[in-house]
Scaffold this motif. Structure first.
Motif, short mmCIF file in Angstrom:
data_model
loop_
_atom_site.label_atom_id
_atom_site.label_comp_id
_atom_site.label_asym_id
_atom_site.label_seq_id
_atom_site.Cartn_x
_atom_site.Cartn_y
_atom_site.Cartn_z
N GLU A 27 -4.94 -7.04 -1.03
CA GLU A 27 -5.20 -6.16 -2.26
C GLU A 27 -4.18 -5.99 -3.12
OE1 GLU A 27 -4.59 -5.62 0.93
OE2 GLU A 27 -3.52 -3.98 1.36
N THR A 28 -3.01 -6.76 -2.76
CA THR A 28 -1.50 -6.46 -3.74
C THR A 28 -1.73 -7.95 -4.81
OG1 THR A 28 -0.26 -7.48 -1.85
CG2 THR A 28 -0.57 -5.10 -2.23
N VAL A 29 -1.53 -8.91 -3.89
CA VAL A 29 -1.51 -10.42 -4.70
C VAL A 29 -1.80 -11.34 -3.25
CG1 VAL A 29 0.33 -9.65 -6.27
CG2 VAL A 29 0.98 -10.85 -4.12
N ALA A 59 5.48 -10.38 7.60
CA ALA A 59 4.61 -10.61 8.72
C ALA A 59 3.39 -9.73 8.36
CB ALA A 59 5.11 -10.39 10.05
N HIS A 60 2.27 -10.32 8.40
CA HIS A 60 0.95 -9.48 8.26
C HIS A 60 0.04 -9.72 9.60
CE1 HIS A 60 2.19 -11.33 4.39
NE2 HIS A 60 1.23 -10.45 3.68
N VAL A 61 -0.38 -8.49 9.80
CA VAL A 61 -1.10 -8.38 11.24
C VAL A 61 -2.44 -7.69 10.76
CG1 VAL A 61 0.92 -8.03 12.48
CG2 VAL A 61 -0.28 -6.01 11.42
N GLU A 173 2.99 -6.38 -5.85
CA GLU A 173 3.38 -6.82 -4.42
C GLU A 173 3.45 -5.32 -3.84
OE1 GLU A 173 5.16 -7.90 -7.13
OE2 GLU A 173 5.45 -9.92 -7.06
N SER A 174 3.40 -5.53 -2.39
CA SER A 174 3.52 -4.20 -1.68
C SER A 174 5.03 -3.51 -1.67
CB SER A 174 3.42 -4.52 -0.22
OG SER A 174 4.33 -5.40 0.26
N THR A 175 4.78 -2.41 -1.51
CA THR A 175 6.02 -1.58 -1.36
C THR A 175 6.86 -1.98 -0.14
OG1 THR A 175 5.04 0.44 -2.50
CG2 THR A 175 7.00 0.88 -1.03
O1 TXA Z 1 2.45 -7.55 -1.45
C1 TXA Z 1 2.95 -8.29 -0.79
O2 TXA Z 1 3.91 -7.86 -0.30
C2 TXA Z 1 2.67 -9.81 -0.74
C3 TXA Z 1 1.68 -10.01 -0.08
C4 TXA Z 1 1.04 -11.66 -0.02
O3 TXA Z 1 1.54 -9.43 1.29
N1 TXA Z 1 3.90 -10.44 -0.31
C5 TXA Z 1 4.90 -10.65 -1.09
O4 TXA Z 1 6.16 -11.42 -0.45
O5 TXA Z 1 5.18 -10.00 -2.07
P1 TXA Z 1 7.26 -11.89 -1.03
O6 TXA Z 1 7.85 -12.89 0.02
O7 TXA Z 1 7.04 -12.42 -2.43
O8 TXA Z 1 8.18 -10.56 -1.12
C6 TXA Z 1 8.76 -10.15 0.03
C7 TXA Z 1 9.82 -9.06 -0.20
C8 TXA Z 1 11.12 -9.84 -0.53
O9 TXA Z 1 11.87 -9.12 -1.76
C9 TXA Z 1 11.96 -9.98 0.65
O10 TXA Z 1 13.15 -9.98 0.18
C10 TXA Z 1 11.71 -8.74 1.20
O11 TXA Z 1 10.27 -8.47 0.87
N2 TXA Z 1 11.77 -8.72 2.70
C11 TXA Z 1 10.96 -9.57 3.49
N3 TXA Z 1 11.45 -9.42 4.81
C12 TXA Z 1 12.65 -8.62 4.61
C13 TXA Z 1 13.57 -7.96 5.64
N4 TXA Z 1 13.57 -8.53 6.95
N5 TXA Z 1 14.56 -7.32 5.09
C14 TXA Z 1 14.45 -6.89 3.85
N6 TXA Z 1 13.78 -7.35 3.04
C15 TXA Z 1 12.79 -8.27 3.25
#
Ligand code: TXA
Ligand code: MG
Length: 315
Positions: A27-29, A59-61, A173-175
């Motif tokens: 629902e986000t991207v 991680a998506h569940v 993207e998600s919060t």
């Molecule tokens: O809506 C969304 O979140 C989408 C959909 C596909 O779920 N995913 C997304 O993932 O936007 P990405 O990788 O583009 O962004 C993930 C963000 C990054 O800013 C990353 O640094 C942060 O989340 N992040 C992920 N795991 C983290 C962690 N363990 N600690 C801190 N920040 C984290």
């Protein structure tokens, strides 16, 4: 590599079981997923996107019981947010279990966890029978994809499969909220706003990087959401400096649209948020040089939108 297009979540899940990587709608991207317990598959995600290895994955569940496999005991802060906002556009950062390979979290001892609400995403995740790590399904640095066509534009020939769905509903993207400490920290704004989080846990604060400190969310230090064109954030009633090869997006019609090559007026802030990344991509297709984005009030989804356009303007 040939990228297979499918509308069938079960067929898409077969590529995951075979160690492949699959783009799927939420629902986000759109996300680009791999089995969280398969480091070789996760490596393929970083390669396909040209993603810096120090940026962790979410991680998506499909169901709550899967969280136990990847995160340590849920504290009361996390439990409250999960109760209120799962499934949905909220990612919660928790301490990870040793079962989660370090390549997934960029060597952090925490993991972001999210349960998408979109039906086809849930069907796909269920069929995978394992939590799926997935960043947004764009080339690193480009705007996140809100349609399967935008995924194909960036990643055709670089990934195994695209699960086709509709254009995404929210478009940002998600919060992301870090719940590893006593006080929840908002790391990235999204459609679940700071006010929404505070209504559940009033102590929640927005994280801001202090000078010289390493950012909590490694993604915050990378370039993001940027079209090739220059992005300028402007107030209502501005006059463009260079209307040549220029585009405009906002809630209000600009003073003069005579000079603009491409204009989009959005009916609401939600519509603006939903449209922004595809608008950026379309501007690049049209070889626009300057994109004028009208600023909006910094509340609710407007805060997330302002975050994305401000970042894009800093590139
Ligand atoms: O809506 C969304 O979140 C989408 C959909 C596909 O779920 N995913 C997304 O993932 O936007 P990405 O990788 O583009 O962004 C993930 C963000 C990054 O800013 C990353 O640094 C942060 O989340 N992040 C992920 N795991 C983290 C962690 N363990 N600690 C801190 N920040 C984290
Ligand atoms: Mg991303």
């Amino acid at each position: 590599m040939k990228t297979v297009l499918t509308d069938d979540p079960y067929k898409a899940a077969e590529f995951i079981s075979a160690g492949g990587i699959v783009a799927f709608p939420t629902e986000t991207v759109y996300g680009l997923g791999a089995d969280i317990f398969n480091p070789a598959a996760i490596k393929k995600i970083f390669d396909a996107k040209d993603r810096p290895a120090d940026n962790p994955l979410i991680a998506h569940v499909a169901e709550l019981s899967q969280i136990n496999e990847i995160a340590m005991e849920l504290n009361d802060r996390a439990a409250k947010f999960i109760e209120e906002f799962f499934p949905g556009a909220l990612t919660i950062v928790l301490r990870k279990t040793t079962a989660v390979p370090l390549i997934a979290t960029a060597n952090l001892d925490s993991i972001g966890v999210r349960m998408p609400s979109l039906t086809i995403a849930n069907s796909f995740l269920r069929a995978c029978k394992t939590p799926i790590v997935a960043p947004s399904a764009n080339l690193s640095g480009k705007p996140s994809p809100t349609t399967w066509q935008a995924v194909a534009e960036d990643l055709d020939g670089r990934i195994d499969c695209i699960l086709r769905g509709e254009a995404t509903d929210i478009g940002l993207e998600s919060t992301v909220v870090d719940c590893t400490g006593e006080v929840p920290l908002l790391l990235r704004s999204g459609s679940v706003s700071l006010e929404d989080l505070k209504s559940i846990i009033p102590e929640t604060i927005a994280y801001s990087i202090k000078d010289g400190e390493k950012p909590k969310s490694p993604g915050l230090r990378h370039k993001h959401y940027a079209p090739a064109a220059k992005v300028l954030v402007v107030e209502k009633n501005f006059v463009p400096a260079s209307p040549d090869r220029a585009a405009y997006i906002g809630l209000d019609r600009p003073n003069t649209d005579a000079g603009f090559d491409y204009v989009k007026i959005c009916g609401s802030v939600g519509d603006y948020a939903h449209s922004i990344f595809e608008f950026f991509r379309e501007c690049d297709r049209r070889q626009i040089q300057n994109i004028y984005c009208e600023s909006v009030s910094n509340t609710a989804i407007g805060a997330a939108l302002m975050d994305r356009i401000t970042r894009a303007s800093e590139n």
